[in-house]
Write a protein that holds these residues in place. Structure first.
Motif, PDB file in Angstrom:
ATOM      1  N   UNK A 216       0.846  -1.193   0.000  1.00  0.00           N
ATOM      2  CA  UNK A 216       0.000   0.000   0.000  1.00  0.00           C
ATOM      3  C   UNK A 216       0.885   1.247   0.000  1.00  0.00           C
ATOM      4  N   UNK A 217       0.537   2.175  -0.865  1.00  0.00           N
ATOM      5  CA  UNK A 217       1.323   3.388  -0.970  1.00  0.00           C
ATOM      6  C   UNK A 217       0.794   4.441   0.004  1.00  0.00           C
ATOM      7  N   UNK A 218       1.638   5.417   0.244  1.00  0.00           N
ATOM      8  CA  UNK A 218       1.263   6.469   1.185  1.00  0.00           C
ATOM      9  C   UNK A 218       0.302   7.459   0.537  1.00  0.00           C
ATOM     10  N   UNK A 219      -0.475   8.099   1.382  1.00  0.00           N
ATOM     11  CA  UNK A 219      -1.346   9.152   0.874  1.00  0.00           C
ATOM     12  C   UNK A 219      -2.722   8.668   0.481  1.00  0.00           C
ATOM     13  N   UNK A 220      -3.370   7.911   1.357  1.00  0.00           N
ATOM     14  CA  UNK A 220      -4.741   7.479   1.081  1.00  0.00           C
ATOM     15  C   UNK A 220      -5.712   8.460   1.705  1.00  0.00           C
ATOM     16  N   UNK A 221      -6.968   8.320   1.357  1.00  0.00           N
ATOM     17  CA  UNK A 221      -7.951   9.237   1.931  1.00  0.00           C
ATOM     18  C   UNK A 221      -8.618   8.662   3.177  1.00  0.00           C
ATOM     19  N   UNK A 222      -8.024   7.623   3.752  1.00  0.00           N
ATOM     20  CA  UNK A 222      -8.558   7.106   5.011  1.00  0.00           C
ATOM     21  C   UNK A 222      -8.472   8.170   6.094  1.00  0.00           C
ATOM     22  N   UNK A 223      -9.391   8.121   7.039  1.00  0.00           N
ATOM     23  CA  UNK A 223      -9.304   9.019   8.190  1.00  0.00           C
ATOM     24  C   UNK A 223      -7.958   8.802   8.879  1.00  0.00           C
ATOM     25  N   UNK A 224      -7.486   9.831   9.553  1.00  0.00           N
ATOM     26  CA  UNK A 224      -6.288   9.681  10.374  1.00  0.00           C
ATOM     27  C   UNK A 224      -6.570   8.634  11.449  1.00  0.00           C
ATOM     28  N   UNK A 225      -5.651   7.709  11.597  1.00  0.00           N
ATOM     29  CA  UNK A 225      -5.809   6.697  12.634  1.00  0.00           C
ATOM     30  C   UNK A 225      -6.729   5.553  12.249  1.00  0.00           C
ATOM     31  N   UNK A 226      -6.992   5.384  10.970  1.00  0.00           N
ATOM     32  CA  UNK A 226      -7.907   4.331  10.505  1.00  0.00           C
ATOM     33  C   UNK A 226      -7.236   2.968  10.610  1.00  0.00           C
ATOM     34  N   UNK A 227      -7.849   2.071  11.336  1.00  0.00           N
ATOM     35  CA  UNK A 227      -7.192   0.783  11.489  1.00  0.00           C
ATOM     36  C   UNK A 227      -7.577  -0.191  10.399  1.00  0.00           C
ATOM     37  N   UNK A 228      -8.556   0.181   9.599  1.00  0.00           N
ATOM     38  CA  UNK A 228      -8.846  -0.655   8.443  1.00  0.00           C
ATOM     39  C   UNK A 228      -7.712  -0.531   7.427  1.00  0.00           C
TER      40      UNK A 228
ATOM     41  N   UNK B  69      -4.658   0.141   8.233  1.00  0.00           N
ATOM     42  CA  UNK B  69      -3.542  -0.585   8.840  1.00  0.00           C
ATOM     43  C   UNK B  69      -3.665  -2.078   8.528  1.00  0.00           C
ATOM     44  N   UNK B  70      -4.854  -2.601   8.689  1.00  0.00           N
ATOM     45  CA  UNK B  70      -5.082  -4.015   8.390  1.00  0.00           C
ATOM     46  C   UNK B  70      -4.780  -4.318   6.934  1.00  0.00           C
ATOM     47  N   UNK B  71      -5.267  -3.454   6.087  1.00  0.00           N
ATOM     48  CA  UNK B  71      -5.077  -3.673   4.653  1.00  0.00           C
ATOM     49  C   UNK B  71      -3.581  -3.752   4.328  1.00  0.00           C
ATOM     50  N   UNK B  72      -2.798  -2.899   4.983  1.00  0.00           N
ATOM     51  CA  UNK B  72      -1.339  -2.958   4.788  1.00  0.00           C
ATOM     52  C   UNK B  72      -0.828  -4.362   5.035  1.00  0.00           C
ATOM     53  N   UNK B  73      -1.286  -4.984   6.125  1.00  0.00           N
ATOM     54  CA  UNK B  73      -0.760  -6.302   6.494  1.00  0.00           C
ATOM     55  C   UNK B  73      -1.380  -7.414   5.654  1.00  0.00           C
ATOM     56  N   UNK B  74      -2.597  -7.196   5.202  1.00  0.00           N
ATOM     57  CA  UNK B  74      -3.200  -8.167   4.287  1.00  0.00           C
ATOM     58  C   UNK B  74      -2.377  -8.206   2.998  1.00  0.00           C
ATOM     59  N   UNK B  75      -2.053  -7.045   2.487  1.00  0.00           N
ATOM     60  CA  UNK B  75      -1.287  -6.995   1.241  1.00  0.00           C
ATOM     61  C   UNK B  75       0.089  -7.612   1.423  1.00  0.00           C
TER      62      UNK B  75
ATOM     63  N   UNK C 266      -1.042  -6.719  14.283  1.00  0.00           N
ATOM     64  CA  UNK C 266      -0.799  -6.860  12.842  1.00  0.00           C
ATOM     65  C   UNK C 266       0.018  -8.105  12.471  1.00  0.00           C
ATOM     66  N   UNK C 267       0.944  -8.522  13.342  1.00  0.00           N
ATOM     67  CA  UNK C 267       1.763  -9.692  12.999  1.00  0.00           C
ATOM     68  C   UNK C 267       0.919 -10.951  12.985  1.00  0.00           C
ATOM     69  N   UNK C 268       0.041 -11.033  13.945  1.00  0.00           N
ATOM     70  CA  UNK C 268      -0.884 -12.156  14.013  1.00  0.00           C
ATOM     71  C   UNK C 268      -1.737 -12.195  12.737  1.00  0.00           C
ATOM     72  N   UNK C 269      -2.235 -11.045  12.327  1.00  0.00           N
ATOM     73  CA  UNK C 269      -3.036 -10.958  11.106  1.00  0.00           C
ATOM     74  C   UNK C 269      -2.221 -11.418   9.898  1.00  0.00           C
TER      75      UNK C 269
END
Ligand SMILES: Cc1ncc(C[n+]2csc(CCOP(=O)(O)OP(=O)(O)O)c2C)c(N)n1
Ligand SMILES: Cc1ncc(C[n+]2csc(CCOP(=O)(O)OP(=O)(O)O)c2C)c(N)n1
Ligand code: SF4
Ligand code: SF4
Ligand code: SF4
Ligand code: SF4
Ligand code: SF4
Ligand code: SF4
Ligand SMILES: [Mg+2]
Ligand SMILES: [Mg+2]
Lengths: 370, 284, 175, 83, 370, 284, 83, 175
Positions: free
Chosen positions: B1-13, B15-21, B169-172
């Motif tokens: 995942x690249x930087x600069x998404x339109x997610x709210x600040x502090x969005x953990x979805x 964060x999850x997506x980062x680890x899914x990818x 995140x590591x568990x995920x």
């Protein structure tokens, strides 16, 4: 090979010949024969497609979309409520520019439940970006399904195609069917925007107000380009297999004073009416519209036109009649007939033509105000 | 995942997506139904995700993925097909297509990231919203209980099912890898605390996730071919859960929760801990 | 155009009979279409099928009102539906019946197809199958050639008994 | 993918939603003295704005404060941005 | 009371006044404000309706159908994908003759995702037997929603009504809103075919080919009768509350040589364009179509007509333009503009009028062939 | 139910419906989605059912009933609202609306009569078709297992859930009465052997149902507020089930079933008997 | 319910699908000698064609044979209908 | 027609500010409309809202291209978006800033709304709320009356602090 087949069987035979990679479909009367026949082919290994027995039509179209997006040839079939239920996804398939081919067995809409022929199901899809063709014989259903793959997948088109056949009247009618060995008639599908796992692209993301309309225009542009592709494909089909198809199927129209325009089997039945009228000395002709989208140029100048609509737009009128009015700048006699499988015989059609009143609408079997 | 998404600040979805990818690796296609993720990925012509992403209608993700997986497999491709869907797109409008895809044994990974609300449309109630939580459509707190999607999926007997949480995140990451190694349908259910919808300050995102696990409100586990294994963060938590109030209090959505609702929530935790403990014992 | 109406009950094979008749006619070098009229009935309910045979392609989809021939696969239908409705004066009626029947003003043929089916053990889900044997009777009446009748049956069914049943019907029909 | 665009296809771009660092009200400042390089801040940053070398990409850090909150060493301070 | 409200809020306020027994709705941008506001009212006991937080739009409409069938007043709201997803059930509601009132916040269709104004969502529902009205201001959205209940539930109509408002442009625009105390303006609903547990009746059973079309005709008959009911209701509304509404909202049309016809907010924006053109000495007028179903009689004789369609039927053309052509036997200049929220200013509209070419279609912002 | 329906001879779905109507009594409305029952009830202008029947689209029964129940309750009416849906209308296309209605705690009774196929359209595979059964869309036998709708509904934790079978009409009758006495959502799942689709002679309808129960392929039980009680016909059967082959052999749809499929079916029976036995013990 | 029919509404009618007794190929004949009045035939008849007094309504009995099959006394015989 | 464009970030209250401004104008006896331009942005992203104030009903829905007044609720937006775009020559710009600013060719007013919000503890989900205080500044600039500004705030919010914040802004704005 000359066989006797129903319209449903004809579609299934054509699909067997076209060899989609993925077929996802859900049963519904009177389309079921298509699905069952395909399941049979697949289970016997006669057809090497993957058949996904989805749990609904929304999912059927979604599965076709997912498969088609990878560049795979896809097919589905439905009818009536099923078509309505997948409405969100038919729009999606067109917007995603996926050449899904679908057979729709035209049937009326509930409530009350009615399983018989009517075109309103498909007519309600006429804005979605799907090409629509209506067939009148078993042979035509077969031939048109084959051509549908060529047309949908053509690089100038890349839009889904819906092949319509009248519920029971055509889906269950058994007629002679000459199947073909289609050879390289349908070229392999090369979807320019097929998903490539190595090529990171987001498909169909949020698209702003200053971009969105451009993609809509591209759909319309391709619709317009499809006119040529359809013409070429029909010509090539005739060259290879000897059977000729046009945008319309015109019967004794050349010198006709009055022309009856209709869709599907009504247009074949109308030919018998025309013969009867001609034998009475009435110069009538029948124009059966095959392609409703893209809407064809109709040669109606100078004739009195009777349009039979087996559909209706409530609070407005018969859809075919009004589309012809709008496109041809003429007035017509509009007859609403055959809704929900209402029986319409060639005698009835002859009556419509004889008793035509240009500028008026009548509902067959209905006395207004009663 | 690249930087600069339109997610709210502090969005953990996100964060999850980062680890899914990360877990999925390169030969992967993501199928995303309408959700925050359809926005987070970016607006045409740019996207923040560097694998192919197929956007699809809200109810249709699993069916679309079904078609995709079948098409890939038909031509011998092993490409991972992953649905990344919200709780609404999974438990509510998406449950029909999801259930069908699991019944048919589709070879794919279905991930439900659960922010317990319709985030994208502005924090309305979903079937996943817990009892007592305020959303814009349950301004006085939800009166129905959270739908137990894990039990529902378990009823479909998939080869792999796991729960996870963005705070781990590591568990995920490990669960995603494991899920993709298995043939057939796999399911991962990730709890993703949502600062904007749950009404807590964005810096607390991880903390809240941890409290969810520590209180037993969220239990991390996996079920592989029917065999349950509690994941380590929950092992400890299940033995000695912290008071539920510690989890609820920092969240604006639970402000003023009725004692009755609180009580039911607590009961459910006890029941769930008991049930999972027994299941784990029972089969090992 | 020669028009045939077949009366039967759901599950007895009326639709297949129509199909076989159309195939046979085509094998005779004619054009034909066969069209069941479908209600939403279940097994057991009265159904009707139509066959049209002509020298040029059939373009009619509406129901047959004035048949040249009426086939009644289930004699119990006789008082239940008006099997003679619209039958052309001097038209033929072929009825599945153990005893000969008389319909005034029409050429009546009868044959015990049920008996033949029971003899050949052609039974499905409790009902005797009549769709193949009737072709033999139709050949005998002269609607199709006996050869094409056999062809049609073997194109669709592999089971020998069907041809035997048709042969039996060919022999046994009382004209 | 050559030829005309038939549907909206997005390509990966850093800053797909713009320079989201501008959303920030508070900025994380790492005190390298206190930091023990545990990497937790990097691990938890939802916006991947901290790299392996613990540099904060201020072009994209939204200032959520998770890194500061999670730092076991309290080595990150959130400092109000100048306006 | 004079307040400042968004279009969404105005609809919710009207619903509060109309007091449906059951509301079932599903959120979707940009309709969400309606649902949220209603949930708020219900939770505060300001509105005593039962609010069913369904799991999809298909279910939203199904729940309204079930509730309405018992004779209860019902309301729902949706937009875009949601409207498409409930398509099977919108057809059902009309066929079942249930006076469900629905607000639809017009939004474009995916893919790509686009959340901004476009009318194609509602336009694709124009055949279903729903009455359709398009509003242009917050006040009008409020007033029309109130009237929708009277009209839908009128014994001569008994058909569902869809009140449309442009996504964001109207749904989120904040304007002065004068709310009313509606008193007995909306009579209690007496559904003649309401389910009575004591009266065993099967609703909407299988209906044969010789019966089905009669019920379809009755829908059309009621559509035609609704013209009077709409007229009366609008007159009664004017009498009681002082605000006048017609089938269209005509602005400086009387002496106009050129008239621009459109739906929704475009029609208000057009008024500004008309003022500008008038000040240049160009005699132009604007006709904003409010009721699309039943399709109204439009007084366009002798004028040059420019139709702006914020919708499209691919392979055919702008829907409003063609419906006008068909019904009014005229040719028009068809402009496709505003798709997916494409910005259309009064200057743009003035340009459409000035540069009109009757008989041609143009897409705003598109140079064909490029 | 009046005489003279268009159901196939020997249809056990009609038999069940007879007892459902008996159990429900007069103040009842039936909601019927597309299914054999939409045809069985009769063609306009006649119906064989003597209570109000609301026909509704295939996917929409539970949502329609939701609206109806809410409308009745809003005006203080206690009218029973009963969905009578097939397995297709429940497990497949109808699962979304059903799941939602259960999550929301709708006060209604949902009955799924399960003929393990799409009967109305001519015996196609449904999610409920058992492994190995031939249907017109699985001509070589189904390769996926039957979806466990009871477990799925149980995950929604309704106050009442029961299984029944047309071969035990009295048991069914009692369960309907009990379900309607309870507030909130109730579910009854009835196995209805279908002679036309399962390919057995119509006179065997009851016999086949009995064999289903005796072999343990179908287990009769109820779960009231979470408490399981095995119904008496199954009590005996579970202890000493007859060979599964006795149930399968008379049915044409299982002709030529693969040994592997047979084996899995048998395993499942053993597992299910064990699971239910334990559950019953565990809580009593 | 008065006034014009706006949608298809069916009323309860015996024989909604016609005289379905005509579907029958075999007819159940009860041997009152053998019968012990257990009522099972009545209970199991899917078409409610047997009443409490054990009369078979031949207008509607479809001849499925369930009653004969289930009769514990073998008191019902299925007899081929005359045609 | 007086046209106002408000720049802010999602969550800062730009939309509410527009709404309050419209209410105040209406309470002043004028017509007004307020319209946020919505992207699909989340909290934190730049958003823009429009307010039109006129003596007759507003009929324009398209965006404001040439505002008379630009309000910048978040000074960090300067440089990120072109806040001056289309601002009429001699137009006004009101900016939330702790120090005074200069925009050549325009009348520039500044006020530390963030400071006021922090002082009054008007914070939601971590962000300072600026939508009520700004009304005070707008009243001071003369767009609306101070009385109507207060009315608008109290119609929408019950919390006293909002009015106090507006008063503070009224006092503190540097023109
Ligand atoms: C058919 C349909 N209905 C409604 C919507 C509007 N919608 C888009 S996303 C969304 C909520 C998504 O919720 P969830 O799946 O939980 O994902 P989240 O937004 O929370 O990430 C809704 C209601 C839609 N796009 N399509
Ligand atoms: C949306 C939609 N898709 C398909 C159908 C066709 N259809 C009607 S009933 C039916 C099967 C019903 O199966 P089930 O629910 O198991 O009931 P059964 O017929 O077995 O009694 C199908 C596929 C339909 N009416 N609507
Ligand atoms: S609403 Fe919640 S889940 Fe959605 S982007 Fe914002 S923080 Fe993430
Ligand atoms: S403040 Fe938030 S976005 Fe910025 S570096 Fe820290 S965790 Fe990442
Ligand atoms: S979390 Fe704190 S200690 Fe760990 S690397 Fe980051 S700044 Fe250093
Ligand atoms: S198909 Fe089966 S369930 Fe349907 S009516 Fe016939 S016997 Fe009954
Ligand atoms: S044969 Fe069947 S229908 Fe007739 S009485 Fe016996 S059980 Fe009933
Ligand atoms: S089942 Fe047999 S013994 Fe019992 S009542 Fe019927 S006929 Fe008599
Ligand atoms: Mg969510
Ligand atoms: Mg079934």
């Amino acid at each position: 090979m000359l066989m006797v087949a129903t319209g449903n069987r004809a579609v299934a035979e054509a699909v067997r010949e076209a060899k989609p990679v993925v077929i996802a479909a859900y049963p519904i009367t009177p389309q079921t024969g298509i699905v069952e026949q395909i399941a049979e082919y697949v289970s016997h290994g006669v057809l090497l497609s993957r058949y996904i027995p989805v749990e609904s039509e929304h999912s059927a179209m979604a599965a076709c979309i997912g498969a088609s997006a990878t560049g795979a040839r896809t097919f589905t079939a439905t009818s009536s409520q099923g078509l309505l239920y997948m409405h969100e996804m038919t729009n999606w398939a067109a917007g995603a520019r996926l050449p899904v081919v679908m057979a729709n067995v035209n049937r009326a809409l509930g409530p009350g439940w009615n399983i018989w022929a009517e075109h309103t199901d498909a007519i309600q899809e006429r804005d979605t970006g799907w090409l629509q063709v209506y067939t009148g014989t078993v042979q035509e259903a077969y031939d048109t399904t084959l051509m549908a793959f060529c047309i949908a997948e053509h690089n100038d088109v890349l839009l889904p195609v819906m092949v319509n056949l009248d519920g029971f009247l055509l889906s269950h009618d058994m007629q002679p069917l000459e199947t073909v060995d289609c050879g390289d008639f349908i070229p392999p599908l090369h979807l320019p925007h097929a998903i490539d796992p190595q090529n990171p692209i987001a498909y169909g993301p949020l698209t702003g107000p200053d971009q969105y309309y451009k993609f809509r225009w591209d759909i319309e542009r391709s619709m317009r380009d499809s006119v040529n592709v359809i013409g070429q494909t029909q010509a090539e089909f005739a060259r290879r297999f000897g059977r000729k198809y046009g945008f319309t199927d015109d019967y004794r129209c050349d010198d006709a004073d009055a022309v009856v325009v209709s869709l599907g089997t009504l247009g074949k039945e109308a030919e018998v009416a025309i013969d009867a009228l001609r034998s009475e000395g009435i110069k009538a002709g029948s124009m059966r519209v095959r392609w409703l989208r893209p809407f064809p140029k109709l040669d109606l100048a100078g004739r009195e036109v009777v349009v039979i609509d087996r559909d209706y737009s409530f609070g407005f009128g018969g859809v075919l009649a009004h589309e012809i009015k709008a496109k041809n700048h003429i007035d017509v006699c509009s007859v609403i007939a055959g809704l929900g499988g209402q029986e319409v015989t060639y005698d009835d059609i002859a009556g419509f033509i004889k008793n035509r009143r240009i500028g008026e609408e009548s509902w067959f079997g209905v006395t207004p105000g009663v | 995942m690249l930087k600069g998404t339109s997610a709210c600040a502090g969005c953990s979805s996100s964060l999850s997506l980062r680890y899914v990818l990360k877990g999925a690796g390169p030969d992967t296609v993501l199928v995303i139904p309408a959700s925050c993720s359809s926005v987070i990925q970016g607006i045409y012509p740019n996207t923040a995700l560097n694998i192919p992403v197929y956007n699809i209608a809200f109810a249709a993700a699993a069916a679309c993925a079904s078609g995709m997986s079948n098409a890939f497999r038909a031509v011998g491709k092993k490409t991972n097909v992953i649905v990344y869907a919200g709780d609404g797109g999974t438990l509510d409008i998406g449950i029909q297509s999801m259930s069908g895809a699991f019944e048919r044994g589709t070879d794919f990974l279905y991930i439900c990231y659960d922010n317990e609300e319709y985030g994208n449309t502005g924090m309305q109630r979903s079937g996943s919203t817990p009892l007592g939580a305020r959303t814009t459509t349950t301004p006085a707190g939800k009166t129905d209980e959270k739908k137990d999607i894990d039990a529902i999926i378990t009823a479909h007997d998939p080869p792999y099912l796991a729960t996870a949480c963005s705070a781990y995140p590591q568990d995920l990451f490990k669960k995603v890898k494991k899920a993709l190694a298995i043939r057939g349908p796999a399911f991962i259910h990730i709890l993703v605390p949502c600062p904007s919808g749950w009404r807590f300050p964005p810096e607390k995102t991880i903390e809240i996730g941890r409290l969810a696990v520590k209180s037993g409100m969220w239990i991390l586990y996996e079920r592989e071919y029917g065999r349950l294994a509690i994941s380590s963060p929950s092992k400890a938590a299940m033995k000695n859960p912290i008071p539920l109030e510690n989890y609820l209090a920092p969240q604006g959505r639970f402000a003023g929760i009725s004692p009755k609702a609180l009580d039911i929530l607590k009961q459910r935790i006890t029941q769930k801990i008991q049930r999972l403990t027994e299941e784990e014992k029972g089969i090992c | 155009m020669f028009e045939v109406r077949i009366h039967s009950r759901g599950g007895e094979g009326g639709v297949t009979a129509a199909r076989l008749l159309a195939i046979a006619a085509i094998r005779d070098g004619k054009y034909a279409s066969a069209c069941p009229f479908y209600g939403a009935e279940r097994r057991g309910a009265p159904v009707v099928s139509f066959v049209r045979i002509d020298d040029r392609p059939v373009r009619v989809y509406s129901q047959i009102r004035t048949p040249d021939l009426v086939v009644v696969l289930d004699a119990s239908l006789v008082g239940v539906v008006d099997v003679l409705s619209g039958l052309k004066a001097g038209g033929t009626i072929l009825i599945n019946s153990a005893h000969t029947r008389e319909f005034a003003g029409y050429r009546t043929c009868s044959v015990d197809l049920t008996g033949i089916a029971l003899r050949e053990n052609l039974i499905m889900a409790g009902s005797p199958i009549l769709d193949t044997s009737v072709l033999g009777a139709l050949a005998r009446i002269g609607i199709i050639s006996q050869n094409s009748a056999k062809k049609a049956i073997t194109e669709v069914f592999t089971d020998e008994r069907n041809v035997r049943a048709a042969d039996a019907a060919y022999r046994e029909v009382v004209i | 993918m050559s030829g005309r665009a038939r549907l909206a296809l997005s390509k990966p771009t850093t800053g797909a939603a713009g320079r989201t660092g501008s959303w920030r009200v508070f900025r994380p400042v790492i005190d390298t003295e206190k930091c023990n390089q545990c990497g937790l801040c990097q691990m938890y940053c939802p916006d991947a704005a901290i790299d392996e070398e613990l540099n904060v990409d201020l072009n994209f850090c939204k200032g959520c404060g998770i890194c500061a909150n999670e730092c076991p060493k309290k080595a990150i301070e959130m400092v109000r941005e100048e306006t």
